[in-house]
Design a protein around this motif. Sequence first.
Motif, PDB file in Angstrom:
ATOM      1  N   ASP A  48       8.474   0.549 -12.606  1.00  0.00           N
ATOM      2  CA  ASP A  48       8.519   0.168 -14.021  1.00  0.00           C
ATOM      3  C   ASP A  48       9.560  -0.928 -14.269  1.00  0.00           C
ATOM      4  OD1 ASP A  48       6.585   1.955 -14.545  1.00  0.00           O
ATOM      5  OD2 ASP A  48       7.806   3.351 -15.718  1.00  0.00           O
ATOM      6  N   GLU A  49       9.224  -1.817 -15.191  1.00  0.00           N
ATOM      7  CA  GLU A  49      10.158  -2.867 -15.603  1.00  0.00           C
ATOM      8  C   GLU A  49      10.965  -2.402 -16.811  1.00  0.00           C
ATOM      9  OE1 GLU A  49       8.095  -6.532 -16.146  1.00  0.00           O
ATOM     10  OE2 GLU A  49       7.226  -6.498 -14.129  1.00  0.00           O
ATOM     11  N   ILE A  50      12.211  -2.886 -16.924  1.00  0.00           N
ATOM     12  CA  ILE A  50      13.153  -2.412 -17.940  1.00  0.00           C
ATOM     13  C   ILE A  50      13.711  -3.589 -18.716  1.00  0.00           C
ATOM     14  CG2 ILE A  50      15.263  -1.061 -18.344  1.00  0.00           C
ATOM     15  CD1 ILE A  50      14.890  -0.011 -15.408  1.00  0.00           C
ATOM     16  N   ALA A  51      13.900  -3.393 -20.004  1.00  0.00           N
ATOM     17  CA  ALA A  51      14.542  -4.412 -20.836  1.00  0.00           C
ATOM     18  C   ALA A  51      15.869  -3.878 -21.375  1.00  0.00           C
ATOM     19  CB  ALA A  51      13.635  -4.810 -21.998  1.00  0.00           C
ATOM     20  N   ILE A  52      16.921  -4.646 -21.177  1.00  0.00           N
ATOM     21  CA  ILE A  52      18.213  -4.373 -21.818  1.00  0.00           C
ATOM     22  C   ILE A  52      18.216  -5.136 -23.129  1.00  0.00           C
ATOM     23  CG2 ILE A  52      20.719  -4.567 -21.647  1.00  0.00           C
ATOM     24  CD1 ILE A  52      20.386  -4.604 -18.594  1.00  0.00           C
ATOM     25  N   ILE A  53      18.357  -4.418 -24.234  1.00  0.00           N
ATOM     26  CA  ILE A  53      18.250  -5.027 -25.567  1.00  0.00           C
ATOM     27  C   ILE A  53      19.618  -5.076 -26.240  1.00  0.00           C
ATOM     28  CG2 ILE A  53      17.160  -4.890 -27.825  1.00  0.00           C
ATOM     29  CD1 ILE A  53      15.209  -5.480 -25.544  1.00  0.00           C
ATOM     30  N   HIS A  54      20.073  -6.287 -26.556  1.00  0.00           N
ATOM     31  CA  HIS A  54      21.306  -6.482 -27.318  1.00  0.00           C
ATOM     32  C   HIS A  54      20.913  -6.865 -28.751  1.00  0.00           C
ATOM     33  CE1 HIS A  54      23.578  -6.440 -23.603  1.00  0.00           C
ATOM     34  NE2 HIS A  54      22.900  -7.477 -23.133  1.00  0.00           N
ATOM     35  N   ILE A  55      21.232  -6.028 -29.718  1.00  0.00           N
ATOM     36  CA  ILE A  55      20.956  -6.336 -31.120  1.00  0.00           C
ATOM     37  C   ILE A  55      22.262  -6.732 -31.786  1.00  0.00           C
ATOM     38  CG2 ILE A  55      20.049  -5.456 -33.311  1.00  0.00           C
ATOM     39  CD1 ILE A  55      18.344  -3.499 -31.706  1.00  0.00           C
ATOM     40  N   ASN A  56      22.345  -7.971 -32.249  1.00  0.00           N
ATOM     41  CA  ASN A  56      23.592  -8.526 -32.802  1.00  0.00           C
ATOM     42  C   ASN A  56      24.700  -8.409 -31.755  1.00  0.00           C
ATOM     43  OD1 ASN A  56      21.964  -8.609 -35.094  1.00  0.00           O
ATOM     44  ND2 ASN A  56      22.920  -6.827 -36.025  1.00  0.00           N
ATOM     45  N   ALA A 112      21.783   3.761 -16.942  1.00  0.00           N
ATOM     46  CA  ALA A 112      20.864   3.401 -15.859  1.00  0.00           C
ATOM     47  C   ALA A 112      20.453   4.627 -15.051  1.00  0.00           C
ATOM     48  CB  ALA A 112      21.516   2.365 -14.954  1.00  0.00           C
ATOM     49  N   SER A 113      21.408   5.523 -14.818  1.00  0.00           N
ATOM     50  CA  SER A 113      21.098   6.750 -14.081  1.00  0.00           C
ATOM     51  C   SER A 113      20.090   7.606 -14.840  1.00  0.00           C
ATOM     52  CB  SER A 113      22.382   7.543 -13.836  1.00  0.00           C
ATOM     53  OG  SER A 113      22.110   8.767 -13.190  1.00  0.00           O
ATOM     54  N   LEU A 114      20.250   7.692 -16.156  1.00  0.00           N
ATOM     55  CA  LEU A 114      19.282   8.420 -16.979  1.00  0.00           C
ATOM     56  C   LEU A 114      17.911   7.748 -16.921  1.00  0.00           C
ATOM     57  CD1 LEU A 114      21.500   9.067 -20.141  1.00  0.00           C
ATOM     58  CD2 LEU A 114      20.734  10.796 -18.492  1.00  0.00           C
ATOM     59  N   MET A 115      17.914   6.428 -17.057  1.00  0.00           N
ATOM     60  CA  MET A 115      16.661   5.683 -17.030  1.00  0.00           C
ATOM     61  C   MET A 115      15.933   5.896 -15.708  1.00  0.00           C
ATOM     62  SD  MET A 115      14.868   3.600 -18.974  1.00  0.00           S
ATOM     63  CE  MET A 115      15.927   2.682 -20.107  1.00  0.00           C
ATOM     64  N   ASP A 116      16.696   5.893 -14.637  1.00  0.00           N
ATOM     65  CA  ASP A 116      16.114   6.040 -13.304  1.00  0.00           C
ATOM     66  C   ASP A 116      15.375   7.367 -13.140  1.00  0.00           C
ATOM     67  OD1 ASP A 116      15.808   5.086 -10.553  1.00  0.00           O
ATOM     68  OD2 ASP A 116      17.172   6.718 -10.021  1.00  0.00           O
ATOM     69  N   LYS A 117      15.796   8.355 -13.899  1.00  0.00           N
ATOM     70  CA  LYS A 117      15.213   9.694 -13.775  1.00  0.00           C
ATOM     71  C   LYS A 117      13.916   9.857 -14.568  1.00  0.00           C
ATOM     72  CE  LYS A 117      19.575  12.124 -12.847  1.00  0.00           C
ATOM     73  NZ  LYS A 117      20.275  10.925 -12.389  1.00  0.00           N
ATOM     74  N   VAL A 118      13.646   8.935 -15.505  1.00  0.00           N
ATOM     75  CA  VAL A 118      12.489   9.142 -16.383  1.00  0.00           C
ATOM     76  C   VAL A 118      11.440   8.042 -16.289  1.00  0.00           C
ATOM     77  CG1 VAL A 118      13.769  10.552 -18.046  1.00  0.00           C
ATOM     78  CG2 VAL A 118      13.742   8.058 -18.317  1.00  0.00           C
ATOM     79  N   PHE A 147      21.257  -0.290 -10.545  1.00  0.00           N
ATOM     80  CA  PHE A 147      19.975  -0.509  -9.880  1.00  0.00           C
ATOM     81  C   PHE A 147      20.104  -1.441  -8.668  1.00  0.00           C
ATOM     82  CE2 PHE A 147      18.292   0.989 -13.991  1.00  0.00           C
ATOM     83  CZ  PHE A 147      17.410   1.951 -13.510  1.00  0.00           C
ATOM     84  N   LYS A 148      21.072  -2.342  -8.728  1.00  0.00           N
ATOM     85  CA  LYS A 148      21.303  -3.224  -7.592  1.00  0.00           C
ATOM     86  C   LYS A 148      21.794  -2.432  -6.389  1.00  0.00           C
ATOM     87  CE  LYS A 148      23.765  -7.443  -6.252  1.00  0.00           C
ATOM     88  NZ  LYS A 148      24.720  -8.513  -6.691  1.00  0.00           N
ATOM     89  N   GLU A 149      22.616  -1.413  -6.653  1.00  0.00           N
ATOM     90  CA  GLU A 149      23.187  -0.617  -5.573  1.00  0.00           C
ATOM     91  C   GLU A 149      22.248   0.483  -5.090  1.00  0.00           C
ATOM     92  OE1 GLU A 149      26.829   0.893  -7.078  1.00  0.00           O
ATOM     93  OE2 GLU A 149      27.863  -1.054  -7.042  1.00  0.00           O
ATOM     94  N   LYS A 150      21.260   0.827  -5.902  1.00  0.00           N
ATOM     95  CA  LYS A 150      20.364   1.932  -5.550  1.00  0.00           C
ATOM     96  C   LYS A 150      19.398   1.507  -4.449  1.00  0.00           C
ATOM     97  CE  LYS A 150      16.961   5.156  -7.439  1.00  0.00           C
ATOM     98  NZ  LYS A 150      17.554   6.315  -6.758  1.00  0.00           N
ATOM     99  N   SER A 151      19.429   2.230  -3.388  1.00  0.00           N
ATOM    100  CA  SER A 151      18.583   1.915  -2.244  1.00  0.00           C
ATOM    101  C   SER A 151      17.105   2.053  -2.600  1.00  0.00           C
ATOM    102  CB  SER A 151      18.922   2.853  -1.074  1.00  0.00           C
ATOM    103  OG  SER A 151      18.079   2.621   0.020  1.00  0.00           O
ATOM    104  N   GLY A 152      16.340   1.033  -2.287  1.00  0.00           N
ATOM    105  CA  GLY A 152      14.899   1.082  -2.494  1.00  0.00           C
ATOM    106  C   GLY A 152      14.439   0.800  -3.913  1.00  0.00           C
ATOM    107  N   SER A 153      15.364   0.444  -4.802  1.00  0.00           N
ATOM    108  CA  SER A 153      14.988   0.183  -6.191  1.00  0.00           C
ATOM    109  C   SER A 153      14.164  -1.096  -6.294  1.00  0.00           C
ATOM    110  CB  SER A 153      16.241   0.060  -7.067  1.00  0.00           C
ATOM    111  OG  SER A 153      15.892  -0.317  -8.379  1.00  0.00           O
ATOM    112  N   LYS A 154      13.032  -1.010  -7.003  1.00  0.00           N
ATOM    113  CA  LYS A 154      12.150  -2.158  -7.177  1.00  0.00           C
ATOM    114  C   LYS A 154      12.003  -2.548  -8.649  1.00  0.00           C
ATOM    115  CE  LYS A 154       9.460  -0.760  -3.121  1.00  0.00           C
ATOM    116  NZ  LYS A 154       8.121  -0.353  -2.614  1.00  0.00           N
TER     117      LYS A 154
END
Length: 347
Positions: free
Chosen positions: A192-200, A181-187, A216-223
């Motif tokens: 932007d909307e995000i999908a968590i994908i579980h394959i099998n 999540a920290s990596l995602m937040d940087k890029v 993301f819940k704890e990150k201040s100002g995250s939308k």
Amino acid sequence: MTLKEKYTIKDIAHMAGVSKGTVDRVLHKRGKVSKKAFEKVDKVLKEIDYRPNPIARNLKINKTYNIHVLLPDPRKDPYWIPANEGIIEASNQFMPFGVMVKKYFYDPNDRSSFLEESRQAIISQPDVLLMAPIFDNESHEVLKQCCENKISVVLFNNHINSFKEQIFIGQDLKQSGRVAASLMDKVIGENDEIAIIHINKEPHMQQKENGFKEFFKEKSGSKHLVLSKEFNSAEKRRFNQDVSDFLKSNKSINAFFVTNSKAYILIEAFQELEKRERIVIGYDLLKPNMKYLKEGAINFLIHQKPHRQAFLGVSYMAEHFLFGKGLPTQEFLPIDIVTSENAQYYI
């Protein structure tokens, strides 16, 4: 008393004025020894600072330790190839000292295969069962059987939280989700909307999802809106169609976190659809994942070190048997982030 580097039982017996058999019984704490004889031997041992060689001791008593490994078949899922190689490496290292390792491969897509192979592993009454659990309910049943049969259990890769009589070697799964999540937040963009994908999906993937959402819940100002979606990759055409339907229903999602080693399958599905850039974070250094990482289709890979996990599982138990070393309740391995720039150092 003149010190020498090594003392034999014969030397100690001569110094203490007792028989070799008496010294042997004191050293190995077996059989009866009179208080007077024990004190004589003990006095000599303290004077010479005697320290037994645990390897020699085990070789002398010809003790064999059996470690059975329950592992998904690496021929059916390439993620487990490094784990199998780690087991082979540790087995070769400790086999000369009486540690015997036997592997039981099960089909990662077949619960009955898991149960049958676990049954075979337990019937042989090993000293320890090293297991990579994929199926939740079935794994609990195996752990219960091991407990009833007084078989020690070491888990690696996947953790089962509700069972305490075990050792776990692997990553902190929730924390690895937070790292992703920290990596995602940087890029990604601000909204932007995000999908968590579980394959099998396997049980441990939920912990990664929990950590990801928690960040993301704890990150201040995250939308960011974070959705999760499960796919089955057993049939490629159906998988691709399911991915297509998901994208059509969620056109604003452009960032994807894949919770296991199958990010490359998602990329292949993307490539059969419209050509557009997406942000993808996944796990593990499989060849197709590394290929897409270098090409830029995958942004980051988190390395779970399956070789290291399996190697340590065998090694820790072997060293416990041979040297009396203590065992960790859990061993969390570092969470390595692999990019196109440092990928060459992991090959």
